[in-house]
Design a protein around this motif. Structure first.
Motif, PDB file in Angstrom:
ATOM      1  N   ARG A 214      43.609  34.722  46.016  1.00  0.00           N
ATOM      2  CA  ARG A 214      44.153  35.208  44.750  1.00  0.00           C
ATOM      3  C   ARG A 214      43.408  34.590  43.571  1.00  0.00           C
ATOM      4  N   VAL A 215      43.199  33.280  43.629  1.00  0.00           N
ATOM      5  CA  VAL A 215      42.501  32.582  42.548  1.00  0.00           C
ATOM      6  C   VAL A 215      41.042  33.010  42.493  1.00  0.00           C
ATOM      7  N   ALA A 216      40.391  33.123  43.645  1.00  0.00           N
ATOM      8  CA  ALA A 216      38.990  33.549  43.688  1.00  0.00           C
ATOM      9  C   ALA A 216      38.831  34.950  43.098  1.00  0.00           C
ATOM     10  N   HIS A 217      39.770  35.832  43.406  1.00  0.00           N
ATOM     11  CA  HIS A 217      39.720  37.198  42.879  1.00  0.00           C
ATOM     12  C   HIS A 217      39.800  37.190  41.356  1.00  0.00           C
ATOM     13  N   PHE A 218      40.683  36.359  40.825  1.00  0.00           N
ATOM     14  CA  PHE A 218      40.842  36.247  39.376  1.00  0.00           C
ATOM     15  C   PHE A 218      39.527  35.847  38.703  1.00  0.00           C
ATOM     16  N   PHE A 219      38.845  34.845  39.256  1.00  0.00           N
ATOM     17  CA  PHE A 219      37.608  34.372  38.635  1.00  0.00           C
ATOM     18  C   PHE A 219      36.469  35.386  38.783  1.00  0.00           C
ATOM     19  N   CYS A 220      36.493  36.183  39.852  1.00  0.00           N
ATOM     20  CA  CYS A 220      35.530  37.281  39.975  1.00  0.00           C
ATOM     21  C   CYS A 220      35.776  38.322  38.887  1.00  0.00           C
ATOM     22  N   GLU A 221      37.047  38.683  38.703  1.00  0.00           N
ATOM     23  CA  GLU A 221      37.387  39.665  37.675  1.00  0.00           C
ATOM     24  C   GLU A 221      36.954  39.190  36.295  1.00  0.00           C
ATOM     25  N   LEU A 222      37.242  37.931  35.998  1.00  0.00           N
ATOM     26  CA  LEU A 222      36.904  37.409  34.680  1.00  0.00           C
ATOM     27  C   LEU A 222      35.397  37.410  34.460  1.00  0.00           C
ATOM     28  N   LEU A 223      34.622  37.128  35.499  1.00  0.00           N
ATOM     29  CA  LEU A 223      33.160  37.186  35.390  1.00  0.00           C
ATOM     30  C   LEU A 223      32.704  38.578  34.966  1.00  0.00           C
TER      31      LEU A 223
END
Length: 254
Positions: free
Chosen positions: A148-157
């Motif tokens: 979940r956290v990894a997905h968030f940081f991918c989206e923000l990138l």
């Protein structure tokens, strides 16, 4: 302000030169909103609010005082719904970091989209992307914390790259672990544990107010991240094809 808004709306692939010139003529007022302060409240506002610098959020506070962050608002994003509609959210919008905000008179934008229907379509497209993002956030809530956290940081990138605020694998990030917990519904301790785990796996680090992703493809695979729901600049061709199809359907119905 104009460049950010234009860049955002250009990603839809629908604007013509005349639309872009009209957007450049919008008059607005800029102001600074300190971290932790509301940008505006839930009532129907006379202005639209564009984030020019900094990071904001839409949030809900429950009766017990717990805050839940529902969406992240980055430079180039309008805080509001589709421009002319008198729709009131039962949530608030606050600055997570110090933000520069451009206040655009709502009537100015309403008049503009009456004259330039392609701008209206671009704004609707952005609204649909917001809805799509919300759906993905909801779907993500059922996943294990590290993914979940990894997905968030991918989206923000991807979102920051779209407005020129991230390079191939890193970007500035000033949110606290407490604020991340309010996004993911996790405790501060749990967030710290997840970030440490992602670092140990060599997937990403958050240090010195910056996110660094050594191998973006590897992080995206770990998070099962598919950027299609964002319809970012890389999807410009797909956006144009979708809009052309909608025009064709509209003509057939006319």
């Amino acid at each position: 302000m104009h460049n950010l808004l234009i860049r955002k709306l250009e990603q839809t692939g629908v604007l013509k030169d005349s639309d872009i010139e009209a957007l450049r003529c919008i008059k607005f007022k800029e102001r600074i909103v300190t971290a932790g302060s509301n940008i505006y409240h839930g009532e129907f506002a006379e202005n639209l609010h564009l984030i020019v610098e900094g990071m904001a959020c839409r949030y809900k506070i429950w009766a017990d005082g717990d805050r839940r962050i529902l969406s992240l608002i980055v430079p180039g994003d309008l805080c509001d719904g589709h421009a002319p509609l008198p729709f009131m959210f039962q949530t608030e919008v606050a600055a997570l970091t110090t933000c520069k905000v451009a206040d655009i008179p709502r009537q100015t934008m309403a008049d503009l989209i009456d004259l330039y229907p392609r701008i209206a379509r671009a704004l609707w497209w952005i609204t649909l992307v917001k809805l799509s993002t919300t759906q993905v956030w909801l779907a993500n809530m059922g996943r294990v914390a590290d993914k979940r956290v990894a997905h968030f940081f991918c989206e923000l990138l991807v979102r920051l790259q779209a407005v020129g605020l991230a390079d191939d694998g890193s970007y500035d990030f000033n949110l606290t672990q407490l604020e991340l917990g309010e996004i993911f519904g996790l405790s501060n301790v749990h967030v710290n544990r997840v970030l440490k785990s992602l670092k140990e796996l060599g997937l990403m680090t958050v240090a010195n107010r910056r996110v660094t992703i050594p191998d973006v493809r590897r992080l995206k695979k770990f998070a099962d991240f598919d950027p299609d729901y964002l319809h970012d600049a890389a999807d410009l061709g797909a956006n144009k094809r979708a809009l052309a199809l909608s025009e064709q359907i509209a003509k057939q119905r006319a």
